[in-house]
Scaffold this active site. Structure first.
Site, PDB file in Angstrom:
ATOM      1  CB  CYS A 161      -0.997  -0.016   1.162  1.00 52.36           C
ATOM      2  SG  CYS A 161      -0.265  -0.107   2.814  1.00 52.36           S
ATOM      3  CG  HIS A 218      -7.307   0.204  -1.111  1.00 50.80           C
ATOM      4  ND1 HIS A 218      -7.744  -0.447   0.028  1.00 50.80           N
ATOM      5  CD2 HIS A 218      -8.201  -0.132  -2.076  1.00 50.80           C
ATOM      6  CE1 HIS A 218      -8.858  -1.117  -0.240  1.00 50.80           C
ATOM      7  NE2 HIS A 218      -9.155  -0.934  -1.499  1.00 50.80           N
ATOM      8  CG  HIS A 264      -4.702  -0.607   4.099  1.00 49.00           C
ATOM      9  ND1 HIS A 264      -3.904  -1.091   3.094  1.00 49.00           N
ATOM     10  CD2 HIS A 264      -5.884  -0.269   3.499  1.00 49.00           C
ATOM     11  CE1 HIS A 264      -4.563  -1.064   1.944  1.00 49.00           C
ATOM     12  NE2 HIS A 264      -5.758  -0.572   2.167  1.00 49.00           N
TER      13      HIS A 264
END
Length: 243
Positions: free
Chosen positions: A134, A213, A201
């Site tokens: 990510c 993402h 994240h």
């Protein structure tokens, strides 16, 4: 066996790499090809990565090889898999700026990959922690779409389970400011928390309720932001040049 028009690999070096790979299987092995006084030699190196699916060449081993001569290629193995370069291999080959020799065990096939200017696509790239994850996606988005270079940070496997707090500790040093609570803008970075004690994240807001993402064990993708992803967002940060 295949060779590269740019980097010719002596068979004795391939043999040495295969010997190491067989000894370390099922873990990936790694090493370096070094030019010393005009001769190419193979130097086995330690793989510091956790698990079997990737490698992290020990920095001390690279420094030792550099002290001997010129490092001209990186070597690693694909145990029980084709020597065809993975997406992560292609990205890391560009990052290192050196040819990569990839050997397969137990069969013994091998392939050479050379830097060619390759860039992984923003959508549809496979996940490889520390290479294509990510944070890598955010860096690549800003570099390719916004024209902003974001510094990279060391991130060990499962850093969020080992006392790490990468996003909250480093976003300011990376050039971002906290804009949590303000109306979202294109290119805002969304810091999210998934089954962890800290945000672990992140994604880029693309506008129109869409986030870009990259989740572990999946391909990078665009997805509707509202609902679950909005609920797990803990902070929104914006690059200072866009404020």
């Amino acid at each position: 066996m295949p060779t590269s028009h740019i980097f010719e690999v002596p068979l004795r070096l391939v043999s040495a790499a295969l010997t190491q790979a067989r000894a370390e299987s099922p873990r990936e092995s790694c090493g370096l090809v070094v030019r010393i006084s005009g001769d190419l030699v193979y130097r086995p190196c330690r793989n510091l990565a956790e698990g079997h699916a990737h490698f992290h060449l020990a920095p001390e081993d690279f420094a030792r090889a550099e002290s001997e001569g010129e490092v001209v290629a990186v070597v690693h193995s694909h145990p029980n898999a084709s020597p065809e370069p993975s997406e992560a291999d292609r990205v890391m080959c560009e990052r290192w700026g050196l040819p990569w020799l990839i050997v397969n065990v137990p069969v013994g096939h091998w392939q050479v990959l050379v830097p060619s200017g390759y860039r992984a696509p923003l959508v549809g790239r496979p996940f490889s922690h520390g290479v294509l994850d990510c944070f890598s996606l955010i860096r690549d988005h800003f570099a390719e779409v916004v024209g902003i270079e974001i510094p990279d940070f060391e991130r060990p496997d499962d850093w969020w389970l080992k006392g790490g707090n990468l996003y909250l500790e480093e976003y300011e040093r990376a050039g971002f400011a906290d804009v949590t609570g303000q109306a979202l803008r294109e290119h805002d970075v969304l810091l999210m928390q998934l089954r962890a004690q800290v945000p672990n994240h992140a994604g880029v807001y693309l506008g129109a309720d869409v986030v870009l993402h990259h989740l572990q064990n999946s391909l990078s993708k665009r997805e509707t932001y509202s609902g679950f992803w909005a609920r797990v967002t803990r902070k929104v940060v914006r690059h200072r040049s866009l404020c």
